[in-house]
Design an enzyme around this catalytic site. Structure first.
Site, PDB file in Angstrom:
ATOM      1  CG  HIS A 231      -3.990   4.402   3.691  1.00 39.12           C
ATOM      2  ND1 HIS A 231      -4.218   3.371   2.817  1.00 39.12           N
ATOM      3  CD2 HIS A 231      -5.140   5.141   3.714  1.00 39.12           C
ATOM      4  CE1 HIS A 231      -5.438   3.479   2.317  1.00 39.12           C
ATOM      5  NE2 HIS A 231      -6.014   4.542   2.855  1.00 39.12           N
TER       6      HIS A 231
ATOM      7  CG  ASP B 158      -1.730   1.196   1.459  1.00 36.01           C
ATOM      8  OD1 ASP B 158      -1.867   1.998   0.515  1.00 36.01           O
ATOM      9  OD2 ASP B 158      -2.260   1.354   2.578  1.00 36.01           O
TER      10      ASP B 158
END
Length: 546
Positions: free
Chosen positions: A361, A188
């Site tokens: 994130h 990610d």
């Protein structure tokens, strides 16, 4: 023994995540999400991946694997599953959200819930669902193995040791992958430009509670409806401060109901009340959790701020808490709403004013840690635009684990092929985007989108030609109507004359084919406006036989 990973969306943009793992006899899809459209896509609500490549390999398609329940990872699945009849594996929360999206069609889809660390055999692949922390529960990094090939498809994630719900991030889930020899890590990249570690979701509750405590009147709270950990904290803070909670907005009500049914949210029975009850309570005794954190025109926040709703509208003394990042392209919509709130006496508290949002994130510290834990032979940065991918490549090179050629620049429309655990090719595959207008669930192709952009920018021209086949001539000069811009009488006269002067040759060339004649007229009109006004309007011509 070959295996490959292909990208159909999610690398080069934020959203529209879709990946395909393949062997000669098996293909599995990981995620199938949407990308939300901005003002540059007129009339488009969201964008989904093109499924052309899936149609090419449908004979070996075995399953869809869901990493988590956010729209950019599952939002396109209703479209996908209407075409491809395969089972879907994922966490209970993710599948619950998906089932609600499918509606009555869910009975035709096989949804298979998995537990943390569960391994399932799907065709040639062994698939293990490893839990990671994110802003929604039941989020998994998916470990895919076939012979010497192995890949860790890392979902949206961060390393959170004090999550609001679920278990903390566990390094022991990932360290063994290095010992077994991990071929490829898909990581990610969303926060790869941020230094350090992303703060824990639990770190913001005290701030939210302080804002609610100090607010003299009603409190309206908005965030992404799938951020159930954030909603949990607001509900807890409200209860601790003696306030009741009203849920307003279809997606929030739906997601909270799903989470309650599967035991993900444990909410005291009297903590949430209906709108009718909330309106009767003192203003300092209620918190409204509403949809609309991106300023969507159909959301509850928009209708409250614009005072469109009769039963619930902004009033002096109201406090609006906007607890989310703004997706690029939504800034103008949200700013307009904020101005409306202030205009009507309310106050807005957003992420610029207080620490009421943390990302779901991983930042560079966590990304480096995941690389150090798993030590893959190859890295594919995913989930990001070009800026994020570039920062991820730099972060990877600083770890010392990778040669430059080991950080693979695989983007949308590319497939990395491995044999014996080594990269042997990077191939191009069919890919693209499909545009969705939710009004009528209309699917828009590139040509229609081009027409819509043309209409917005340059307007439209309609030309009607009355034609007599008996005399092989026009009955009257063409009728011209213009929308979206103005032309004076002189220009109108020149256009009619231009058409009349060229009509005889067009009629002769069309040779009785009215559809072809209409195409010729449209091209002629476009040429006229391009030369005379430097405009490129959408043109519709009609030939009427009299």
């Amino acid at each position: 023994m070959r295996a490959s990973v292909a990208v159909l969306g999610g690398v080069g943009e934020i959203g529209m995540n879709m990946y395909v793992y393949e062997t000669e006899d098996t293909a599995v899809v990981v995620d199938c999400g949407v990308m939300f459209a901005d003002y540059t896509y007129p009339g488009v609500d969201y964008i989904i991946p093109d499924f052309t490549y899936i149609r090419d390999i449908e004979h070996k398609l075995k399953a869809v694997l869901v990493s988590h329940g956010h729209e950019d990872h599952i939002g396109a699945l209703p479209y996908f599953l209407s075409e491809f009849n395969v089972p879907v594996y994922g966490g209970k929360l993710s599948l619950g959200i998906l089932a609600a999206k499918l509606g009555s069609k869910k009975e035709k889809v096989t949804l298979i819930p998995v537990e943390s660390r569960e391994t399932v055999k799907i065709g040639d692949f062994s698939v293990t669902f490893l839990p990671v922390t994110h802003s929604i529960g039941d989020t998994f990094a998916i470990y895919v193995k076939h012979g010497p090939f192995s890949a860790l498809h890392c979902s949206d994630f961060k390393i959170d040791y004090t999550p609001v719900s679920g278990e903390p991030f566990n390094e022991d889930d990932f360290a063994p992958l290095a010992a077994g020899g991990l071929t490829c890590l898909l990581l990610d990249s969303t926060n790869s430009q941020n230094e350090g570690f992303t703060n824990s979701e639990s770190s913001i509750k005290a701030e939210l509670k302080d804002i609610i405590r100090s607010s003299p009147g009603r409190v309206f709270f908005t965030t992404f409806s799938s951020n159930l950990d954030r909603l949990r904290q607001v509900i807890e803070a409200a209860e601790e401060l003696g306030r009741k909670v009203v849920l307003e907005g279809a997606s929030i009500e739906r997601n909270v109901d799903i989470a309650k049914k599967i035991g993900y949210l444990d909410i005291p029975p009297k903590a949430i009340v209906q709108l009718s009850a909330g309106k009767k309570m003192p203003e300092n005794k209620v918190v409204y959790i509403i949809t609309g954190c991106q300023g969507e025109t159909q959301s509850t926040l928009y209708r409250i701020a614009s005072r469109e709703r009769r039963d619930l509208k902004v009033e002096p003394g109201d406090t609006f808490i906007i607890s989310s990042r703004v997706i690029p392209g939504n800034e103008k919509n949200l700013n307009r709403l904020i101005n409306l709130i202030y205009e009507n006496g309310g106050e807005v508290i957003d992420t610029a004013a207080r620490k009421i949002h943390v990302s779901g994130h991983a930042s560079r510290g966590e990304l480096t840690k995941m690389m150090n834990l798993t030590r893959p032979s190859y890295l594919i940065p995913v989930h990001g635009e070009e800026m994020h991918l570039a920062h991820m490549r730099k972060t990877a090179m600083k770890t010392g684990h990778f040669e430059r050629e080991s950080v693979l620049p695989v983007k949308d429309g590319m497939k990395a092929v491995f044999a014996g655990g080594k990269l042997v090719a990077v191939d191009d595959i069919p890919h693209g985007a499909v545009y969705i207008d939710q009004r009528g669930r209309t699917v828009i192709d590139e040509e229609l989108l081009k027409d819509r952009k043309s209409l917005c920018r340059d307007g439209a021209v309609a030309v009607t030609v009355l034609y007599s086949p008996l005399y092989e001539a026009l009955e009257t000069p063409p009728v011209v109507r213009v929308k979206g811009f103005r032309i004076d009488d002189r220009t109108t006269f020149e256009l009619r004359k231009y058409l009349s002067d060229n009509m005889a040759s067009l009629i002769e060339e069309a040779n009785g084919d009215y559809t072809l004649l209409e195409d010729f007229i449209e091209k002629l009109v476009r040429r006229f406006f391009r030369k005379s006004m430097d405009r490129r309007p959408a043109v519709a011509a009609a030939v009427v036989e009299v």
